[in-house]
Write a protein that holds these residues in place. Structure first.
Motif, PDB file in Angstrom:
ATOM      1  N   ARG A   1      -5.251  10.349   8.727  1.00 46.25           N
ATOM      2  CA  ARG A   1      -5.129  11.602   9.484  1.00 46.25           C
ATOM      3  C   ARG A   1      -5.507  12.802   8.614  1.00 46.25           C
ATOM      4  O   ARG A   1      -6.188  13.718   9.078  1.00 46.25           O
ATOM      5  CB  ARG A   1      -3.715  11.756  10.041  1.00 46.25           C
TER       6      ARG A   1
ATOM      7  N   GLU B   1      -2.557  -5.306   9.773  1.00 45.86           N
ATOM      8  CA  GLU B   1      -3.488  -4.672   8.838  1.00 45.86           C
ATOM      9  C   GLU B   1      -4.191  -5.735   8.005  1.00 45.86           C
ATOM     10  O   GLU B   1      -5.416  -5.679   7.813  1.00 45.86           O
ATOM     11  CB  GLU B   1      -2.746  -3.698   7.927  1.00 45.86           C
TER      12      GLU B   1
ATOM     13  N   GLY C   1      -5.648   5.638  14.630  1.00 44.62           N
ATOM     14  CA  GLY C   1      -4.505   5.287  13.789  1.00 44.62           C
ATOM     15  C   GLY C   1      -3.655   4.162  14.341  1.00 44.62           C
ATOM     16  O   GLY C   1      -2.555   3.922  13.855  1.00 44.62           O
TER      17      GLY C   1
ATOM     18  N   ARG D   1      -7.251  -1.286   1.919  1.00 37.14           N
ATOM     19  CA  ARG D   1      -6.170  -0.906   2.840  1.00 37.14           C
ATOM     20  C   ARG D   1      -6.792  -0.173   4.019  1.00 37.14           C
ATOM     21  O   ARG D   1      -7.908   0.352   3.935  1.00 37.14           O
ATOM     22  CB  ARG D   1      -5.156   0.028   2.169  1.00 37.14           C
TER      23      ARG D   1
ATOM     24  N   CYS E   1     -11.062   2.837   9.229  1.00 36.83           N
ATOM     25  CA  CYS E   1     -10.490   3.767   8.256  1.00 36.83           C
ATOM     26  C   CYS E   1     -10.224   3.032   6.943  1.00 36.83           C
ATOM     27  O   CYS E   1      -9.375   3.411   6.156  1.00 36.83           O
ATOM     28  CB  CYS E   1      -9.225   4.427   8.791  1.00 36.83           C
TER      29      CYS E   1
ATOM     30  N   ASP F   1       2.101  12.515   7.747  1.00 34.74           N
ATOM     31  CA  ASP F   1       0.768  12.159   8.214  1.00 34.74           C
ATOM     32  C   ASP F   1       0.323  10.919   7.441  1.00 34.74           C
ATOM     33  O   ASP F   1       0.919  10.551   6.440  1.00 34.74           O
ATOM     34  CB  ASP F   1      -0.229  13.293   7.971  1.00 34.74           C
ATOM     35  N   SER F   2      -0.745  10.308   7.897  1.00 36.78           N
ATOM     36  CA  SER F   2      -1.307   9.175   7.164  1.00 36.78           C
ATOM     37  C   SER F   2      -2.475   9.662   6.310  1.00 36.78           C
ATOM     38  O   SER F   2      -3.005  10.763   6.527  1.00 36.78           O
ATOM     39  CB  SER F   2      -1.793   8.099   8.139  1.00 36.78           C
TER      40      SER F   2
ATOM     41  N   SER G   1      -6.407   3.159   5.900  1.00 37.73           N
ATOM     42  CA  SER G   1      -5.766   4.429   5.554  1.00 37.73           C
ATOM     43  C   SER G   1      -4.814   4.917   6.636  1.00 37.73           C
ATOM     44  O   SER G   1      -3.926   5.719   6.352  1.00 37.73           O
ATOM     45  CB  SER G   1      -6.814   5.490   5.204  1.00 37.73           C
ATOM     46  N   CYS G   2      -4.949   4.406   7.853  1.00 36.19           N
ATOM     47  CA  CYS G   2      -3.997   4.785   8.912  1.00 36.19           C
ATOM     48  C   CYS G   2      -2.621   4.172   8.666  1.00 36.19           C
ATOM     49  O   CYS G   2      -1.628   4.607   9.247  1.00 36.19           O
ATOM     50  CB  CYS G   2      -4.523   4.392  10.291  1.00 36.19           C
ATOM     51  N   GLN G   3      -2.560   3.182   7.804  1.00 40.72           N
ATOM     52  CA  GLN G   3      -1.308   2.487   7.518  1.00 40.72           C
ATOM     53  C   GLN G   3      -0.679   2.937   6.203  1.00 40.72           C
ATOM     54  O   GLN G   3       0.233   2.293   5.694  1.00 40.72           O
ATOM     55  CB  GLN G   3      -1.539   0.977   7.519  1.00 40.72           C
ATOM     56  N   LEU G   4      -1.169   4.057   5.689  1.00 39.55           N
ATOM     57  CA  LEU G   4      -0.629   4.610   4.439  1.00 39.55           C
ATOM     58  C   LEU G   4       0.006   5.960   4.737  1.00 39.55           C
ATOM     59  O   LEU G   4      -0.661   7.002   4.708  1.00 39.55           O
ATOM     60  CB  LEU G   4      -1.741   4.758   3.400  1.00 39.55           C
ATOM     61  N   PRO G   5       1.314   5.959   5.057  1.00 42.65           N
ATOM     62  CA  PRO G   5       1.987   7.228   5.318  1.00 42.65           C
ATOM     63  C   PRO G   5       2.110   8.059   4.051  1.00 42.65           C
ATOM     64  O   PRO G   5       2.348   7.528   2.966  1.00 42.65           O
ATOM     65  CB  PRO G   5       3.363   6.812   5.848  1.00 42.65           C
TER      66      PRO G   5
END
Length: 107
Positions: free
Chosen positions: A26, A68, A42, A84, A49, A22-23, A86-90
């Motif tokens: 999420r 991003e 996302g 950042r 986000c 998940d990110s 947050s949708c791009q932080l797995p």
């Protein structure tokens, strides 16, 4: 799973167990963290986000993609060096203990 700490603008924090894969976004949305709007779900197309990664962070973050990077110039709150989406932080176990600070507003 990784424990991610979300600190809102007034200093209150919420710690969430976020599933691997998940990110960070999420995890916040699924657990009702206020301050993450995630209008695009996302897709890295809205910037709602936006988070500030804690300045003391030593966790390995995914590289920032060009899209991003561009979106962060149009967020509701000031872009900072530690901004950042947050949708791009797995999330992975390596992010256990990550702390992100939420801006005062997203829209």
């Amino acid at each position: 799973m990784a424990k991610i700490t979300y600190v809102n603008a007034d200093g209150d924090s919420t710690i969430i167990d976020v599933a691997n894969g998940d990110s960070v976004m999420r995890g916040a949305v699924l657990n009702g963290v206020k301050g993450i709007v995630a209008q695009c779900g996302g897709g890295a197309s809205c910037g709602t986000c936006h988070v500030y990664v804690d300045p003391e962070n030593t966790k390995p973050l995914a590289d920032m993609h060009r899209v991003e990077d561009e979106l962060l110039y149009f967020t509701a709150c000031e872009r900072k060096e530690n901004s950042r989406l947050s949708c791009q932080l797995p999330v992975s176990e390596e992010l256990d203990g990550l702390v992100v600070h939420l801006p005062e507003k997203q829209l």
